[in-house]
Design an enzyme around this catalytic site. Structure first.
Site, mmCIF file in Angstrom:
data_model
loop_
_atom_site.group_PDB
_atom_site.id
_atom_site.type_symbol
_atom_site.label_atom_id
_atom_site.label_comp_id
_atom_site.label_asym_id
_atom_site.label_seq_id
_atom_site.Cartn_x
_atom_site.Cartn_y
_atom_site.Cartn_z
ATOM 1 N N THR A 1 0.844 -1.186 0.000
ATOM 2 C CA THR A 1 0.000 0.000 0.000
ATOM 3 C C THR A 1 0.880 1.236 0.000
ATOM 4 O O THR A 1 2.096 1.156 0.163
ATOM 5 C CB THR A 1 -0.926 0.008 1.233
ATOM 6 N N THR A 2 0.258 2.380 -0.156
ATOM 7 C CA THR A 2 0.941 3.659 0.013
ATOM 8 C C THR A 2 0.021 4.595 0.774
ATOM 9 O O THR A 2 -1.049 4.962 0.269
ATOM 10 C CB THR A 2 1.306 4.298 -1.342
#
Length: 232
Positions: free
Chosen positions: A13-14
């Site tokens: 994820t970011t």
């Protein structure tokens, strides 16, 4: 009896958050991955807890959803008992104490609390081993090194709201462009003393095409300048 997983869990994820003169910005991509698969392209990785607090989540999707609900419940119970909202530091401390007994287990939760209380803007990172860190900038997830590369070079305290929003979008875009486990869309929240506001979800594919167009124009401009220099 222990049930074997059909595939190894790969967390990607970011998410990011930072403080500037206009409040707190929280941003995240929307891709949920399961191993090498895109499980869902449109999940919500930023969850409002109350009017002045949102939480960005990274880790196992199910674990994050569970602990966000638990945190929201505990915050609401505190508010009903004491007739006031728990501070952001108090919220982070409570979450850390609740998560600490699960240290060393398969629980995988990394939450960044982005909020505003009586003492001003707050940004606190809490993970599933009970660790608790406060700072002015955090990026969590597999795309975080790329996001930090953008944020470290351009983040300033005196950014305007428009500049801060543009910077957050740029950081998420760059991370999703390089990280296979991040992508699809960008969600963005802005938290001030008046509460949080959410920007309309934007598709990163359009940002990619705009970036390619900017690059092409820059190359073309450079070629024209080279030709003019050669003729002059």
């Amino acid at each position: 009896m222990t049930v074997r997983r059909p595939f190894p869990l790969s967390h990607g994820t970011t998410t990011l958050g930072f403080i500037f003169q206009g409040g707190v910005i929280a941003a995240a991509d929307t891709r949920a991955s399961a191993g090498g698969l895109v499980a869902c392209p449109a999940v919500n990785k930023i969850t409002p807890i109350h009017s002045h607090l949102v939480v960005t989540s990274s880790g196992s999707g199910a674990d994050c959803m569970l602990w966000e609900r638990i945190l929201g419940r505990e915050i609401r119970l505190y508010q009903l008992r004491h007739r006031r909202c728990l501070s952001i530091r108090g919220t982070a401390k409570l979450l850390s104490f609740m998560l600490h007994p699960f240290k060393g287990t398969d629980v995988c939760v990394a939450l960044t609390l982005c909020g505003w209380d009586k003492s001003g803007p707050k940004l606190i990172y809490v993970c599933s081993d009970g660790a608790r860190l406060q700072g002015d900038i955090f990026s969590v997830g597999s795309g975080s090194p790329y996001a930090y590369g953008v944020l470290d070079g351009r983040l300033r305290w005196n950014l305007s709201k428009e500049e801060a929003v543009s910077l957050a979008r740029e950081a998420v875009f760059r991370a999703t462009h390089r990280d296979a486990y991040s992508g699809n869309n960008v969600d963005l929240f802005h938290i001030t003393a008046q509460g949080w506001s959410q920007r309309k979800r934007e598709e990163l594919k359009e940002e990619y095409y705009r970036d390619m167009e900017r690059r092409a124009k820059t190359v073309e401009k450079g070629k024209r300048e080279t030709v003019l220099d050669a003729l002059g």
